[in-house]
Design a protein around this motif. Sequence first.
Motif, PDB file in Angstrom:
ATOM      1  N   ALA A 276      39.816  34.554  45.303  1.00 19.36           N
ATOM      2  CA  ALA A 276      40.631  34.984  46.438  1.00 19.36           C
ATOM      3  C   ALA A 276      40.259  34.222  47.706  1.00 19.36           C
ATOM      4  O   ALA A 276      41.129  33.749  48.444  1.00 19.36           O
ATOM      5  CB  ALA A 276      40.482  36.490  46.662  1.00 19.36           C
TER       6      ALA A 276
ATOM      7  N   ASN B  24      49.067  42.933  45.471  1.00 22.49           N
ATOM      8  CA  ASN B  24      50.080  42.165  44.749  1.00 22.49           C
ATOM      9  C   ASN B  24      50.053  42.466  43.254  1.00 22.49           C
ATOM     10  O   ASN B  24      51.105  42.682  42.638  1.00 22.49           O
ATOM     11  CB  ASN B  24      49.862  40.665  44.971  1.00 22.49           C
ATOM     12  CG  ASN B  24      50.129  40.240  46.403  1.00 22.49           C
ATOM     13  OD1 ASN B  24      50.759  40.967  47.169  1.00 22.49           O
ATOM     14  ND2 ASN B  24      49.643  39.077  46.779  1.00 22.49           N
TER      15      ASN B  24
ATOM     16  N   PRO C 235      45.493  40.267  47.266  1.00 21.19           N
ATOM     17  CA  PRO C 235      45.674  40.042  45.824  1.00 21.19           C
ATOM     18  C   PRO C 235      45.642  41.325  45.003  1.00 21.19           C
ATOM     19  O   PRO C 235      46.297  41.414  43.967  1.00 21.19           O
ATOM     20  CB  PRO C 235      44.521  39.112  45.457  1.00 21.19           C
ATOM     21  CG  PRO C 235      43.508  39.293  46.544  1.00 21.19           C
ATOM     22  CD  PRO C 235      44.287  39.599  47.778  1.00 21.19           C
TER      23      PRO C 235
END
Length: 252
Positions: free
Chosen positions: A95, A19, A16
């Motif tokens: 997450a 990203n 994450p």
Amino acid sequence: MKNVLLLKTKTTPTDPYENLLNKESINHSFIPLLTHKHIPENCINLFKTDIDNIDYLIITSQRAVEALEQSILPALSESIIEKIFNKPIFTVGPATADFLKRIGFNDIKGGIDAGNGSILSDLIMDQPDEKYKTNKKGIFLVGEIRKDVIPRKLIPKGYDLTEIEVYATKAMDNIKERFNAKMNLEDNDIVNYVVFFSPQGTEDIIKSDFSNSVVISIGPTTKEYLEKNDIEVKGVCKKPNADSLLELLNEL
């Protein structure tokens, strides 16, 4: 121009932090500090022999989820896996919650509402009618090295909680050399943002000179560790997630 160095291993299949930083066009790189070995046997045997007596699960580490997905579930029958996925599972952070949802869990509690183990423990104790206390069996999938916050809060309150080790952790080789190589490649005009995610594996790194770096901690425990080692922490993420890190990067 920001150039962020994240002291962590990229999570799989996606990370994450990567990203979000890619989306924001922020230069970044990772330095893996730790290596993990799955130790699934005890958990496999437990699920095979006692799955019907397990009332809920706790997982607070993405590494534990990886061990579950990669080494434990493949050794189990479809009927047992279905029972596991239908158990309530308590976790820390969005997450890890997303990871659990992705592999098939249906009843995930905590996640974005629980930023650490202490908050998650309170959430478990706040469940209605002591649903997870009286005559209920909880299994906490953990690493070889872990904090004992959750069992220390729950067990004295009467919770039947068993910890099962599913992975072991050790520091990787050449951490200091790899860190120095990353730092020395940076342009002197660029501010380096160094993000610490955990004290583990940083014993050699913390001896470095951070006077030209903006040091960020993912949470208060790591901040305390860094400051005890005379490192000035410029910011602490509100929550241990990518969105909070980006917010902090935009403020500093």
